[in-house]
Design a protein around this motif. Sequence first.
Motif, PDB file in Angstrom:
ATOM      1  N   LEU A  21      85.895 -11.028  -2.577  1.00  0.00           N
ATOM      2  CA  LEU A  21      85.746 -12.113  -1.766  1.00  0.00           C
ATOM      3  C   LEU A  21      84.006 -11.830  -0.645  1.00  0.00           C
ATOM      4  N   THR A  22      83.590 -10.770  -0.406  1.00  0.00           N
ATOM      5  CA  THR A  22      83.342 -10.157   0.046  1.00  0.00           C
ATOM      6  C   THR A  22      81.231 -11.166  -0.637  1.00  0.00           C
ATOM      7  N   SER A  23      81.419 -10.256  -2.103  1.00  0.00           N
ATOM      8  CA  SER A  23      80.347 -10.559  -2.280  1.00  0.00           C
ATOM      9  C   SER A  23      80.502 -12.407  -2.497  1.00  0.00           C
ATOM     10  N   CYS A  24      81.626 -13.207  -3.011  1.00  0.00           N
ATOM     11  CA  CYS A  24      81.524 -14.446  -2.673  1.00  0.00           C
ATOM     12  C   CYS A  24      80.906 -15.418  -1.298  1.00  0.00           C
ATOM     13  N   LEU A  25      81.136 -14.157  -0.461  1.00  0.00           N
ATOM     14  CA  LEU A  25      80.588 -14.590   1.359  1.00  0.00           C
ATOM     15  C   LEU A  25      79.551 -15.163   1.371  1.00  0.00           C
ATOM     16  N   SER A  43      69.101 -17.572   2.880  1.00  0.00           N
ATOM     17  CA  SER A  43      69.820 -16.858   1.936  1.00  0.00           C
ATOM     18  C   SER A  43      70.155 -15.863   2.719  1.00  0.00           C
ATOM     19  N   PHE A  44      70.886 -14.350   1.241  1.00  0.00           N
ATOM     20  CA  PHE A  44      71.051 -12.995   0.908  1.00  0.00           C
ATOM     21  C   PHE A  44      70.230 -13.319   0.911  1.00  0.00           C
ATOM     22  N   ARG A  45      69.054 -13.287   0.300  1.00  0.00           N
ATOM     23  CA  ARG A  45      68.055 -13.199  -0.340  1.00  0.00           C
ATOM     24  C   ARG A  45      67.025 -12.494   0.435  1.00  0.00           C
ATOM     25  N   GLU A  51      71.089  -8.833  -0.003  1.00  0.00           N
ATOM     26  CA  GLU A  51      71.535  -8.469  -1.712  1.00  0.00           C
ATOM     27  C   GLU A  51      71.977  -6.980  -1.791  1.00  0.00           C
ATOM     28  N   ALA A  52      71.555  -5.650  -1.920  1.00  0.00           N
ATOM     29  CA  ALA A  52      72.445  -4.927  -2.363  1.00  0.00           C
ATOM     30  C   ALA A  52      73.561  -4.334  -2.714  1.00  0.00           C
ATOM     31  N   GLU A  53      73.787  -5.115  -1.137  1.00  0.00           N
ATOM     32  CA  GLU A  53      75.438  -5.531  -0.854  1.00  0.00           C
ATOM     33  C   GLU A  53      76.071  -5.976  -1.929  1.00  0.00           C
ATOM     34  N   LEU A  54      75.531  -6.554  -1.749  1.00  0.00           N
ATOM     35  CA  LEU A  54      75.800  -7.969  -2.747  1.00  0.00           C
ATOM     36  C   LEU A  54      76.589  -6.974  -4.877  1.00  0.00           C
ATOM     37  N   VAL A  97      79.936   2.234  -0.961  1.00  0.00           N
ATOM     38  CA  VAL A  97      79.952   1.131  -0.441  1.00  0.00           C
ATOM     39  C   VAL A  97      79.428   0.973   1.302  1.00  0.00           C
ATOM     40  N   PHE A  98      80.782   2.129   1.397  1.00  0.00           N
ATOM     41  CA  PHE A  98      80.379   2.591   2.809  1.00  0.00           C
ATOM     42  C   PHE A  98      78.811   2.498   3.232  1.00  0.00           C
ATOM     43  N   ALA A  99      78.084   3.552   2.781  1.00  0.00           N
ATOM     44  CA  ALA A  99      76.661   2.994   3.053  1.00  0.00           C
ATOM     45  C   ALA A  99      75.832   2.026   3.014  1.00  0.00           C
ATOM     46  N   GLY A 100      75.791   1.060   1.858  1.00  0.00           N
ATOM     47  CA  GLY A 100      75.873  -0.865   1.916  1.00  0.00           C
ATOM     48  C   GLY A 100      75.871  -1.260   2.942  1.00  0.00           C
ATOM     49  N   THR A 101      77.591  -1.208   3.142  1.00  0.00           N
ATOM     50  CA  THR A 101      77.757  -2.197   4.008  1.00  0.00           C
ATOM     51  C   THR A 101      77.085  -1.562   5.794  1.00  0.00           C
TER      52      THR A 101
END
Length: 175
Positions: A21-25, A43-45, A51-54, A97-101
């Motif tokens: 869901l996060t990736s789609c958002l 956009s996210f780019r 982009e790394a989080e995606l 995931v914690f570091a990316g977020t």
Amino acid sequence: MVRLSETEVILRLCIVFFLLLTSCLIGLDSQTKEIAYIHKKVSFRYLLALEAELYINVVVAAYNLVQLGLGWYNVEQKTSNPKWFSYLLDQTAAYVVFAGTSAAAQHSLLVVTGSRELQWMKWCYKFTRFCFQMGSAIILNYIAVALMVLLSSISAFNLFRLYSPKRFFRFKSSS
């Protein structure tokens, strides 16, 4: 790998749901505004941390799906090697995931507040929908991190319950 309990299956499915869901958002969000007769699309780019989080979210969701698939077909084993492997991968996934977020949250905070020294404008005054969706994606990702910490705790319990409390790194059956 390791035979999964019902709690682990539910947790892994919830983690996959939140990560996807996060990736789609993040991946599907973009907003276009006209600023001084120029169409500006964001956009996210434009934010490298998003982009790394995606990509991190997609990889960790795939890892959890693989763990689910391997858990359905495997029988409980007497050795601790698969449990150690599962525990270490769960820990690594939670930390990554914690570091990316956290990096995405910090980068998004820069977008909200702007930086005069870096000549970075405040995007959220102009692109409000984009900012709200990125904020909700970051919140959902932190929920996924909390679930991953819980899952990692369950993996640790499943691993260390095999060992004797009286003898260092010896199985309970060999004490």
